[in-house]
Design a protein around this motif. Structure first.
Motif, PDB file in Angstrom:
ATOM      1  N   VAL A 254       0.840  -1.199   0.000  1.00 17.76           N
ATOM      2  CA  VAL A 254       0.000   0.000   0.000  1.00 17.76           C
ATOM      3  C   VAL A 254       0.871   1.243   0.000  1.00 17.76           C
ATOM      4  CG1 VAL A 254      -1.742   1.304   1.280  1.00 17.76           C
ATOM      5  CG2 VAL A 254      -1.891  -1.194   1.165  1.00 17.76           C
ATOM      6  N   LEU A 255       1.927   1.217   0.801  1.00 17.69           N
ATOM      7  CA  LEU A 255       2.826   2.375   0.881  1.00 17.69           C
ATOM      8  C   LEU A 255       3.478   2.648  -0.469  1.00 17.69           C
ATOM      9  CD1 LEU A 255       3.877   4.351   3.056  1.00 17.69           C
ATOM     10  CD2 LEU A 255       5.828   2.834   3.371  1.00 17.69           C
ATOM     11  N   ASP A 256       3.823   1.594  -1.189  1.00 16.12           N
ATOM     12  CA  ASP A 256       4.441   1.746  -2.504  1.00 16.12           C
ATOM     13  C   ASP A 256       3.470   2.347  -3.509  1.00 16.12           C
ATOM     14  OD1 ASP A 256       6.741   1.222  -4.304  1.00 16.12           O
ATOM     15  OD2 ASP A 256       5.342  -0.154  -5.278  1.00 16.12           O
ATOM     16  N   SER A 257       2.177   2.065  -3.333  1.00 15.09           N
ATOM     17  CA  SER A 257       1.180   2.656  -4.230  1.00 15.09           C
ATOM     18  C   SER A 257       0.952   4.131  -3.916  1.00 15.09           C
ATOM     19  CB  SER A 257      -0.137   1.895  -4.133  1.00 15.09           C
ATOM     20  OG  SER A 257      -0.751   2.083  -2.865  1.00 15.09           O
ATOM     21  N   ILE A 258       1.188   4.522  -2.658  1.00 14.29           N
ATOM     22  CA  ILE A 258       1.025   5.918  -2.264  1.00 14.29           C
ATOM     23  C   ILE A 258       2.248   6.744  -2.651  1.00 14.29           C
ATOM     24  CG2 ILE A 258       0.727   7.493  -0.316  1.00 14.29           C
ATOM     25  CD1 ILE A 258      -0.683   5.240   1.166  1.00 14.29           C
ATOM     26  N   LYS A 259       3.433   6.183  -2.353  1.00 11.33           N
ATOM     27  CA  LYS A 259       4.698   6.886  -2.616  1.00 11.33           C
ATOM     28  C   LYS A 259       5.609   5.976  -3.439  1.00 11.33           C
ATOM     29  CE  LYS A 259       6.604   8.756   0.948  1.00 11.33           C
ATOM     30  NZ  LYS A 259       7.161   8.890   2.324  1.00 11.33           N
ATOM     31  N   PRO A 260       5.299   5.806  -4.716  1.00 16.09           N
ATOM     32  CA  PRO A 260       6.123   4.920  -5.544  1.00 16.09           C
ATOM     33  C   PRO A 260       7.529   5.482  -5.749  1.00 16.09           C
ATOM     34  CG  PRO A 260       4.561   6.136  -6.903  1.00 16.09           C
ATOM     35  CD  PRO A 260       4.200   6.416  -5.474  1.00 16.09           C
ATOM     36  N   GLY A 261       8.484   4.582  -5.907  1.00 17.39           N
ATOM     37  CA  GLY A 261       9.842   5.014  -6.221  1.00 17.39           C
ATOM     38  C   GLY A 261      10.750   5.155  -5.024  1.00 17.39           C
ATOM     39  N   ASN A 262      10.230   4.920  -3.802  1.00 18.40           N
ATOM     40  CA  ASN A 262      11.086   4.983  -2.618  1.00 18.40           C
ATOM     41  C   ASN A 262      11.920   3.700  -2.568  1.00 18.40           C
ATOM     42  OD1 ASN A 262      12.055   4.592   0.084  1.00 18.40           O
ATOM     43  ND2 ASN A 262      10.590   6.118   0.802  1.00 18.40           N
ATOM     44  N   PRO A 263      13.249   3.787  -2.741  1.00 22.39           N
ATOM     45  CA  PRO A 263      14.065   2.566  -2.841  1.00 22.39           C
ATOM     46  C   PRO A 263      14.041   1.702  -1.588  1.00 22.39           C
ATOM     47  CG  PRO A 263      15.465   4.517  -2.663  1.00 22.39           C
ATOM     48  CD  PRO A 263      14.068   5.015  -2.872  1.00 22.39           C
ATOM     49  N   VAL A 264      13.951   2.320  -0.416  1.00 26.56           N
ATOM     50  CA  VAL A 264      13.934   1.539   0.824  1.00 26.56           C
ATOM     51  C   VAL A 264      12.636   0.748   0.931  1.00 26.56           C
ATOM     52  CG1 VAL A 264      14.002   1.639   3.342  1.00 26.56           C
ATOM     53  CG2 VAL A 264      15.481   3.143   2.001  1.00 26.56           C
ATOM     54  N   VAL A 265      11.504   1.393   0.591  1.00 24.46           N
ATOM     55  CA  VAL A 265      10.219   0.701   0.601  1.00 24.46           C
ATOM     56  C   VAL A 265      10.238  -0.442  -0.408  1.00 24.46           C
ATOM     57  CG1 VAL A 265       7.753   0.918   0.051  1.00 24.46           C
ATOM     58  CG2 VAL A 265       8.890   2.667   1.436  1.00 24.46           C
ATOM     59  N   THR A 266      10.778  -0.172  -1.605  1.00 27.39           N
ATOM     60  CA  THR A 266      10.844  -1.204  -2.642  1.00 27.39           C
ATOM     61  C   THR A 266      11.719  -2.371  -2.188  1.00 27.39           C
ATOM     62  OG1 THR A 266      10.620   0.510  -4.341  1.00 27.39           O
ATOM     63  CG2 THR A 266      11.377  -1.652  -5.068  1.00 27.39           C
ATOM     64  N   TYR A 267      12.840  -2.044  -1.547  1.00 22.69           N
ATOM     65  CA  TYR A 267      13.750  -3.075  -1.046  1.00 22.69           C
ATOM     66  C   TYR A 267      13.059  -3.970  -0.012  1.00 22.69           C
ATOM     67  CZ  TYR A 267      17.356  -4.967   2.069  1.00 22.69           C
ATOM     68  OH  TYR A 267      18.108  -5.796   2.867  1.00 22.69           O
ATOM     69  N   ARG A 268      12.409  -3.355   0.946  1.00 27.90           N
ATOM     70  CA  ARG A 268      11.769  -4.136   2.003  1.00 27.90           C
ATOM     71  C   ARG A 268      10.536  -4.873   1.499  1.00 27.90           C
ATOM     72  NH1 ARG A 268      12.532  -0.729   7.671  1.00 27.90           N
ATOM     73  NH2 ARG A 268      14.807  -0.862   7.656  1.00 27.90           N
ATOM     74  N   LEU A 269       9.861  -4.313   0.513  1.00 29.10           N
ATOM     75  CA  LEU A 269       8.757  -5.033  -0.120  1.00 29.10           C
ATOM     76  C   LEU A 269       9.297  -6.268  -0.835  1.00 29.10           C
ATOM     77  CD1 LEU A 269       5.788  -5.274  -0.965  1.00 29.10           C
ATOM     78  CD2 LEU A 269       6.278  -3.714  -2.874  1.00 29.10           C
ATOM     79  N   GLY A 270      10.459  -6.125  -1.488  1.00 31.60           N
ATOM     80  CA  GLY A 270      11.082  -7.262  -2.163  1.00 31.60           C
ATOM     81  C   GLY A 270      11.474  -8.365  -1.202  1.00 31.60           C
ATOM     82  N   VAL A 271      12.050  -7.989  -0.052  1.00 34.54           N
ATOM     83  CA  VAL A 271      12.419  -8.979   0.960  1.00 34.54           C
ATOM     84  C   VAL A 271      11.172  -9.712   1.457  1.00 34.54           C
ATOM     85  CG1 VAL A 271      13.401  -9.311   3.271  1.00 34.54           C
ATOM     86  CG2 VAL A 271      14.486  -7.710   1.691  1.00 34.54           C
ATOM     87  N   SER A 272      10.101  -8.962   1.669  1.00 32.09           N
ATOM     88  CA  SER A 272       8.850  -9.569   2.145  1.00 32.09           C
ATOM     89  C   SER A 272       8.288 -10.520   1.101  1.00 32.09           C
ATOM     90  CB  SER A 272       7.833  -8.471   2.474  1.00 32.09           C
ATOM     91  OG  SER A 272       8.333  -7.585   3.473  1.00 32.09           O
ATOM     92  N   TYR A 273       8.285 -10.079  -0.159  1.00 35.78           N
ATOM     93  CA  TYR A 273       7.819 -10.956  -1.245  1.00 35.78           C
ATOM     94  C   TYR A 273       8.619 -12.261  -1.267  1.00 35.78           C
ATOM     95  CZ  TYR A 273       4.735  -7.681  -3.782  1.00 35.78           C
ATOM     96  OH  TYR A 273       3.697  -6.862  -4.167  1.00 35.78           O
ATOM     97  N   LEU A 274       9.936 -12.136  -1.126  1.00 32.35           N
ATOM     98  CA  LEU A 274      10.801 -13.313  -1.207  1.00 32.35           C
ATOM     99  C   LEU A 274      10.490 -14.303  -0.096  1.00 32.35           C
ATOM    100  CD1 LEU A 274      13.069 -14.177  -3.128  1.00 32.35           C
ATOM    101  CD2 LEU A 274      14.713 -13.304  -1.482  1.00 32.35           C
ATOM    102  N   HIS A 275      10.287 -13.799   1.109  1.00 37.29           N
ATOM    103  CA  HIS A 275       9.971 -14.669   2.241  1.00 37.29           C
ATOM    104  C   HIS A 275       8.591 -15.312   2.100  1.00 37.29           C
ATOM    105  CE1 HIS A 275      13.264 -14.313   5.185  1.00 37.29           C
ATOM    106  NE2 HIS A 275      13.467 -13.138   4.651  1.00 37.29           N
ATOM    107  N   ASN A 276       7.695 -14.648   1.374  1.00 34.81           N
ATOM    108  CA  ASN A 276       6.334 -15.169   1.219  1.00 34.81           C
ATOM    109  C   ASN A 276       6.162 -15.997  -0.043  1.00 34.81           C
ATOM    110  OD1 ASN A 276       5.452 -13.963   3.618  1.00 34.81           O
ATOM    111  ND2 ASN A 276       4.981 -12.034   2.599  1.00 34.81           N
TER     112      ASN A 276
END
Length: 371
Positions: free
Chosen positions: A54-76
């Motif tokens: 949701v945060l990425d949809s509000i503020k797209p392009g934040n590298p830290v948010v994208t990074y942590r979203l990627g880590v979460s995706y990988l674990h899931n």
């Protein structure tokens, strides 16, 4: 009819898109990011994924948010989505920890691009060494992953003609089913699952998934039948997982998550249950020569049931989990376990064929600490 179904599907998709957009507008990004970060640091990757998405949809392009979203995706288990995130981060990694290289390597590996995975791990290793950021365990982990990339490429370069068939929807569900063990006559299959109808229907707060239960499915004339719980005398509100079954189908070895009240810690112990008529007896723990305050995730009895091979990460091994053997004594007790030695055990995790570690231990990752 087909056109009508397409229109309905588009309307449903539009509804959910607008709903998410409206929700995003009503959320305070500062509070959302704070919650997402707390989920992430607590290793609650499912909740973290939802929040960062949701945060990425509000503020797209934040590298830290994208990074942590990627880590979460990988674990899931969302391998492609994770890779997309880390590729974006690699082009704009300002304020991101250097561990993005490590996770980019893992994402490439999970997507079977072993050459690029090896390159990312190698780049990460060179950075770690040159900046003195690595301990022995971290470097061993990186080297191991690079070695696995090479092995995977070699193995997949020589494919075997094997047909894999899904058992079907009676056994498999949207939830996790794993570690099947089949009786020698191939008429019964026991397996572990994490789904809403497990005993108690509760979720583990650690990984936000349902607790494990053991199920059994019997073979019919058209395939495997609808699974049933082995019963509340074996399944509890905590983690209960199948480990193995003896050749005669009369003894189950199960794994349970046990709370040690003296040390206020949890460990994974091995239990056994005997089949009496059509009922399994209440599981009994193996003695202290087998179970310890550490983690014993897997075991197998030989056909005479006088040798127990099991794995443990207790102190004194070669590293990770090692395989041990214990002999049954004349009085019915088990002898002091012997390590099978360096020809079998390595510095890595060595387990038996059927392992069913608890989610807490399964999540025990080698994630770099600064991630």
């Amino acid at each position: 009819m087909f056109l009508l179904m397409r229109i309905i599907a588009l309307l449903i998709s539009l509804y959910f898109t607008l709903n998410i957009a409206l929700r995003a507008q009503s959320i305070d990004p500062v509070d959302l990011e704070k919650s997402a970060n707390e989920f992430f640091k607590s290793l609650k990757y499912r909740s973290a994924q939802e929040a960062y998405s949701v945060l990425d949809s509000i503020k797209p392009g934040n590298p830290v948010v994208t990074y942590r979203l990627g880590v979460s995706y990988l674990h899931n288990g969302f391998k492609k989505k994770a890779l997309d995130c880390f590729i974006k981060v690699s082009k704009n990694h300002e304020n991101c920890p250097i561990e993005y290289l490590y996770y980019l390597g893992k994402a490439y590996h999970h997507n079977q691009n072993f050459d690029l995975a090896w390159e990312q791990f190698n780049e990460y290793k060179n950075y770690v060494v040159s900046h003195h950021l690595g301990n022995k365990e971290k470097l061993i982990d990186i080297d191991r992953r690079m070695e696995v990339c090479k092995s995977a490429k070699e193995i997949m370069g020589k494919p075997l003609d094997i047909k894999i068939t899904n058992i079907g929807s009676l056994v498999n569900s949207p939830y996790a089913e794993y570690t099947p063990v089949v009786t020698a006559d191939e008429q019964k299959m026991y397996f572990t699952a994490r789904k809403p109808n497990t005993t108690g229907g509760l979720k583990d707060t650690y990984d936000e998934d349902y607790f494990e239960d053991i199920y059994v499915s019997e073979k019919t004339g058209i395939g495997w039948g609808t699974p049933k719980s082995v019963g509340e005398h074996i399944n509890t509100k905590n983690h209960d997982a199948i480990v193995s079954i003896t050749d005669d189908g009369q003894k189950l070895i199960v794994y349970k998550h046990v709370h040690n009240e003296m040390f206020d810690t949890f460990s994974g112990d091995l239990f056994y249950s005997d089949l009496e008529g059509n009922q399994w007896t209440y599981p009994q723990p193996f003695d202290n020569n087998i179970n310890t305050i550490h983690w014993e995730p897997s075991a197998h009895l030989n056909s005479d049931e006088n040798l127990l091979f099991f794995s443990s990460n207790k102190h004194g091994g070669f590293g990770g989990t090692d395989i041990y053997v214990s002999k049954k004594l004349p009085d019915g007790k088990w002898s002091v376990a012997e390590n099978l030695g360096s020809k079998i055990n390595t510095m890595y995790d060595d387990c038996l064929l059927y392992t069913s570690p608890s989610p807490r231990d399964r999540q025990k990752s080698r994630m770099p600490s600064s991630a």
